[in-house]
Design an enzyme around this catalytic site. Structure first.
Site, PDB file in Angstrom:
ATOM      1  N   GLY A  22       0.844  -1.197   0.000  1.00  0.00           N
ATOM      2  CA  GLY A  22       0.000   0.000   0.000  1.00  0.00           C
ATOM      3  C   GLY A  22       0.871   1.235   0.000  1.00  0.00           C
TER       4      GLY A  22
ATOM      5  N   GLN B 234       2.819  10.102   1.842  1.00  0.00           N
ATOM      6  CA  GLN B 234       4.130   9.425   1.923  1.00  0.00           C
ATOM      7  C   GLN B 234       5.054   9.850   0.783  1.00  0.00           C
ATOM      8  OE1 GLN B 234       2.212   5.341   2.552  1.00  0.00           O
ATOM      9  NE2 GLN B 234       4.082   5.164   3.753  1.00  0.00           N
TER      10      GLN B 234
ATOM     11  N   CYS C  17       5.621  -0.172   7.683  1.00  0.00           N
ATOM     12  CA  CYS C  17       5.291   1.057   6.954  1.00  0.00           C
ATOM     13  C   CYS C  17       6.514   1.459   6.149  1.00  0.00           C
ATOM     14  CB  CYS C  17       4.924   2.168   7.944  1.00  0.00           C
ATOM     15  SG  CYS C  17       4.460   3.714   7.137  1.00  0.00           S
ATOM     16  N   LEU C  18       6.288   1.809   4.882  1.00  0.00           N
ATOM     17  CA  LEU C  18       7.423   2.186   4.028  1.00  0.00           C
ATOM     18  C   LEU C  18       8.056   3.502   4.502  1.00  0.00           C
ATOM     19  CD1 LEU C  18       5.881   1.202   0.564  1.00  0.00           C
ATOM     20  CD2 LEU C  18       7.573  -0.082   1.901  1.00  0.00           C
TER      21      LEU C  18
ATOM     22  N   HIS D 288      -4.817   1.149   7.448  1.00  0.00           N
ATOM     23  CA  HIS D 288      -3.483   1.751   7.642  1.00  0.00           C
ATOM     24  C   HIS D 288      -3.299   2.927   6.666  1.00  0.00           C
ATOM     25  CE1 HIS D 288       1.089   1.162   8.101  1.00  0.00           C
ATOM     26  NE2 HIS D 288       0.989   1.939   7.042  1.00  0.00           N
ATOM     27  N   GLU D 289      -3.711   2.726   5.404  1.00  0.00           N
ATOM     28  CA  GLU D 289      -3.519   3.784   4.390  1.00  0.00           C
ATOM     29  C   GLU D 289      -4.438   4.970   4.646  1.00  0.00           C
ATOM     30  OE1 GLU D 289      -0.924   3.522   2.779  1.00  0.00           O
ATOM     31  OE2 GLU D 289      -0.604   1.381   3.098  1.00  0.00           O
TER      32      GLU D 289
ATOM     33  N   HIS E 144      -3.067   7.226   7.181  1.00  0.00           N
ATOM     34  CA  HIS E 144      -2.040   8.159   6.666  1.00  0.00           C
ATOM     35  C   HIS E 144      -2.683   9.476   6.226  1.00  0.00           C
ATOM     36  CE1 HIS E 144       1.875   6.211   6.591  1.00  0.00           C
ATOM     37  NE2 HIS E 144       1.398   5.104   6.029  1.00  0.00           N
TER      38      HIS E 144
END
Ligand code: K1U
Ligand code: ZN
Length: 172
Positions: free
Chosen positions: A45, A50, A94-95, A136-137, A140
């Site tokens: 994702g 981000q 998480c990236l 999660h996304e 963000h």
């Protein structure tokens, strides 16, 4: 085009993102870039903040089977319409917080409404990893990271590791 993923702590990862009002070619290109960035990371994702864009756009593809066809989803203005009582705990990553993982408990099933890449309204239920990832996304987009669900001490420890990583990356 692959974009640079911001690393926590960064003020842009803590901001409330603005809804998308007009689906422009620029936004479609951003969605395509985000998918390319997500697949190359690799990740399942990615949210627009981000990559430094404070608009309500996420992409995801949680199809992890070897050799399976990609199942990319592009969601503008995603909204959780309903959640299950049942909860699910998943070890999240998480990236923007590389190589750090922690258990987070969230609703096991969610119904999500969004606008797709063609400007069409969509609504669908998600479970398993898809449900975890879409929540999660969407977090963000509200400036919330998975570490915000952890005890303050653990969150601080991860944040310090990321500050050190950013200092090291800035030196090379
Ligand atoms: O939002 C992000 O930073 C992407 C993140 C999404 C996510 C992972 C796990 C639970 C919830 C949400 C990632 O993709 S981290 C990388 C990752 O999980 C992964 C990478 C390669 C293969 C499989 C998973
Ligand atoms: Zn993340």
């Amino acid at each position: 085009m692959k974009r640079t993923i911001l690393i926590h702590p960064d003020p842009r990862l803590k901001k409330l993102c603005a809804p998308v009002s007009d689906l422009t070619d620029e936004l479609r290109e951003l969605a395509d870039d985000m998918l390319e960035t997500m697949y190359k990371a690799p990740g399942i994702g990615l949210a627009a903040p981000q990559v430094g864009v404070l608009s309500r756009l996420i992409v995801l593809d949680c199809e992890k089977e070897e050799g399976a066809n990609p199942e990319p989803l592009v969601m503008f203005n995603p909204q959780v319409v309903s959640t299950s009582e049942e909860q699910n705990t998943y070890e999240e990553g998480c990236l923007s917080i590389p190589e750090q993982f922690a258990d987070v408990t969230r609703p096991a099933e969610v119904e999500v409404a969004w606008i797709d890449r063609d400007g069409k309204a969509q609504q669908q239920g998600f479970d398993g990893l898809w449900a975890t990832c879409v929540q999660h996304e969407i977090d963000h987009l509200d400036g919330k990271l998975f570490i915000d669900y952890l005890r303050p001490l653990k969150r601080q420890m991860i944040t310090r590791r990321m500050q050190k990583l950013k200092r090291e990356l800035a030196r090379v």
